[in-house]
Design a protein around this motif. Sequence first.
Motif, PDB file in Angstrom:
ATOM      1  N   ASP A 126      47.299  21.302  36.740  1.00 55.95           N
ATOM      2  CA  ASP A 126      46.519  22.478  36.288  1.00 55.95           C
ATOM      3  C   ASP A 126      46.994  23.885  36.784  1.00 55.95           C
ATOM      4  OD1 ASP A 126      43.730  22.945  34.632  1.00 55.95           O
ATOM      5  OD2 ASP A 126      44.037  24.484  36.296  1.00 55.95           O
ATOM      6  N   LYS A 127      47.443  24.633  35.758  1.00 53.04           N
ATOM      7  CA  LYS A 127      47.990  26.034  36.339  1.00 53.04           C
ATOM      8  C   LYS A 127      46.925  27.065  35.990  1.00 53.04           C
ATOM      9  CE  LYS A 127      51.631  23.616  37.321  1.00 53.04           C
ATOM     10  NZ  LYS A 127      51.677  23.029  38.812  1.00 53.04           N
ATOM     11  N   GLY A 128      45.984  26.820  35.398  1.00 54.35           N
ATOM     12  CA  GLY A 128      44.913  27.860  35.498  1.00 54.35           C
ATOM     13  C   GLY A 128      45.088  28.667  34.106  1.00 54.35           C
ATOM     14  N   GLU A 129      45.920  28.404  33.349  1.00 52.76           N
ATOM     15  CA  GLU A 129      46.452  28.889  32.140  1.00 52.76           C
ATOM     16  C   GLU A 129      47.054  28.023  31.128  1.00 52.76           C
ATOM     17  OE1 GLU A 129      49.852  31.509  32.703  1.00 52.76           O
ATOM     18  OE2 GLU A 129      50.374  30.503  34.408  1.00 52.76           O
ATOM     19  N   PRO A 130      47.225  28.583  29.811  1.00 52.71           N
ATOM     20  CA  PRO A 130      47.715  27.606  28.896  1.00 52.71           C
ATOM     21  C   PRO A 130      49.361  27.588  29.111  1.00 52.71           C
ATOM     22  CG  PRO A 130      46.519  29.608  27.790  1.00 52.71           C
ATOM     23  CD  PRO A 130      46.616  29.862  29.198  1.00 52.71           C
TER      24      PRO A 130
ATOM     25  N   GLY B 289      42.255  18.426  29.837  1.00 55.81           N
ATOM     26  CA  GLY B 289      42.056  18.896  30.941  1.00 55.81           C
ATOM     27  C   GLY B 289      40.895  20.029  30.985  1.00 55.81           C
ATOM     28  N   LEU B 290      41.276  21.087  31.601  1.00 57.28           N
ATOM     29  CA  LEU B 290      40.296  22.032  31.633  1.00 57.28           C
ATOM     30  C   LEU B 290      40.254  22.871  30.518  1.00 57.28           C
ATOM     31  CD1 LEU B 290      40.280  23.024  35.382  1.00 57.28           C
ATOM     32  CD2 LEU B 290      38.837  21.387  34.106  1.00 57.28           C
ATOM     33  N   ALA B 291      41.147  22.711  29.342  1.00 53.77           N
ATOM     34  CA  ALA B 291      41.042  23.156  28.087  1.00 53.77           C
ATOM     35  C   ALA B 291      41.619  24.625  28.001  1.00 53.77           C
ATOM     36  CB  ALA B 291      39.643  23.186  27.486  1.00 53.77           C
ATOM     37  N   HIS B 292      42.731  24.863  28.745  1.00 57.94           N
ATOM     38  CA  HIS B 292      43.302  26.301  28.837  1.00 57.94           C
ATOM     39  C   HIS B 292      43.912  26.357  27.378  1.00 57.94           C
ATOM     40  CE1 HIS B 292      42.609  26.709  33.027  1.00 57.94           C
ATOM     41  NE2 HIS B 292      43.399  25.645  33.232  1.00 57.94           N
ATOM     42  N   ASP B 293      44.706  25.253  26.964  1.00 58.83           N
ATOM     43  CA  ASP B 293      45.284  25.388  25.635  1.00 58.83           C
ATOM     44  C   ASP B 293      44.487  25.460  24.443  1.00 58.83           C
ATOM     45  OD1 ASP B 293      47.907  25.174  26.946  1.00 58.83           O
ATOM     46  OD2 ASP B 293      47.696  22.979  27.320  1.00 58.83           O
ATOM     47  N   VAL B 294      43.102  24.695  24.827  1.00 62.87           N
ATOM     48  CA  VAL B 294      42.242  24.707  23.551  1.00 62.87           C
ATOM     49  C   VAL B 294      41.912  26.210  23.235  1.00 62.87           C
ATOM     50  CG1 VAL B 294      39.893  24.164  23.274  1.00 62.87           C
ATOM     51  CG2 VAL B 294      41.324  22.253  24.169  1.00 62.87           C
ATOM     52  N   ARG B 295      41.536  27.020  24.506  1.00 67.80           N
ATOM     53  CA  ARG B 295      41.044  28.345  24.319  1.00 67.80           C
ATOM     54  C   ARG B 295      42.313  29.067  23.573  1.00 67.80           C
ATOM     55  NH1 ARG B 295      38.510  26.342  28.623  1.00 67.80           N
ATOM     56  NH2 ARG B 295      40.129  26.942  30.272  1.00 67.80           N
ATOM     57  N   ALA B 296      43.430  28.706  23.988  1.00 65.77           N
ATOM     58  CA  ALA B 296      44.598  29.502  23.475  1.00 65.77           C
ATOM     59  C   ALA B 296      44.614  29.306  21.803  1.00 65.77           C
ATOM     60  CB  ALA B 296      45.680  29.113  23.948  1.00 65.77           C
ATOM     61  N   TRP B 297      44.239  28.171  21.283  1.00 68.91           N
ATOM     62  CA  TRP B 297      44.404  27.917  19.961  1.00 68.91           C
ATOM     63  C   TRP B 297      43.242  28.547  19.017  1.00 68.91           C
ATOM     64  CZ3 TRP B 297      47.989  25.930  16.876  1.00 68.91           C
ATOM     65  CH2 TRP B 297      48.958  25.318  17.364  1.00 68.91           C
ATOM     66  N   ILE B 298      42.199  28.823  19.808  1.00 70.57           N
ATOM     67  CA  ILE B 298      40.975  29.317  18.948  1.00 70.57           C
ATOM     68  C   ILE B 298      41.178  30.354  17.902  1.00 70.57           C
ATOM     69  CG2 ILE B 298      38.522  30.549  19.346  1.00 70.57           C
ATOM     70  CD1 ILE B 298      38.307  28.638  21.573  1.00 70.57           C
TER      71      ILE B 298
ATOM     72  N   ALA C 196      35.564  21.915  31.542  1.00 68.80           N
ATOM     73  CA  ALA C 196      36.022  22.895  30.351  1.00 68.80           C
ATOM     74  C   ALA C 196      35.207  23.554  29.222  1.00 68.80           C
ATOM     75  CB  ALA C 196      36.950  21.634  29.562  1.00 68.80           C
ATOM     76  N   GLY C 197      33.920  22.816  29.297  1.00 67.40           N
ATOM     77  CA  GLY C 197      33.092  23.273  28.510  1.00 67.40           C
ATOM     78  C   GLY C 197      32.257  24.456  29.023  1.00 67.40           C
TER      79      GLY C 197
END
Length: 195
Positions: free
Chosen positions: A18-22, A47-56, A75-76
């Motif tokens: 986990d790098k704390g960013e997408p 994981g912690l959903a950094h990529d999820v948030r990038a897609w929003i 992540a939520g």
Amino acid sequence: MVTTDWEEHYQKGDTPWDKGEPSPGLIDFLDLHPELNAGDVLVPGCGLAHDVRAWIPHARRVTGMDLSPTAVKAAGELTRDQGLSAEIKVGNFLNSDSEDRFDWIFEHTLFCAITRDLRPNYVKGVLNRLKPGGDYLAVYYLLVEGEDEHPPYSSTREEIQALFSPHFEMQSEWVPRSYPKRQGREWMVWWKKLG
Ligand SMILES: C[S@@+](CC[C@H](N)C(=O)[O-])C[C@H]1O[C@@H](n2cnc3c(N)ncnc32)[C@H](O)[C@@H]1O
């Protein structure tokens, strides 16, 4: 082969991936396609959903899925704390009984977390969740043979091509910008599901 206890890793905070960013490769891809309206997007092994948030900003609906309840809870919370909305749920991507179908699936260091014997199930997981003609964008972490004791497990271009080419057309492929220690070791592929 010892199975990885992903939940234990998250409970202990032992998450070196986990790098704390997408993924930098994903950030660049989305910057290059500002017009992209991806519809319904799934990020398995989020994981912690950094990529999820990038897609929003680029999607109608973004769903994250992970085996670990602790990761999903965190992540939520991170997503809500940023004033964003996404469905992030516990699930096993290797179980293909999902009825939900997506326009896009985005992969980032899940494939390399799956042992080689289970990768055909991973391919089924993508196929069963993607709409016909859907897009599968992957950031594969390439590792040579012999690194098979613990994840990330070995993954090569040849194996990936052999697994996916029967079901997907390769739209494009490139070596993305990456985190410092992974630079040059990732391979991004944009596949389109056949049929
Ligand atoms: C190497 S980590 C990568 C996490 C995230 N993609 C990132 O880059 O930060 C692999 C993730 O996949 C999850 N995972 C492993 N096997 C899975 C499966 N069968 N279904 C869903 N998630 C899985 C793990 O819990 C873990 O969060």
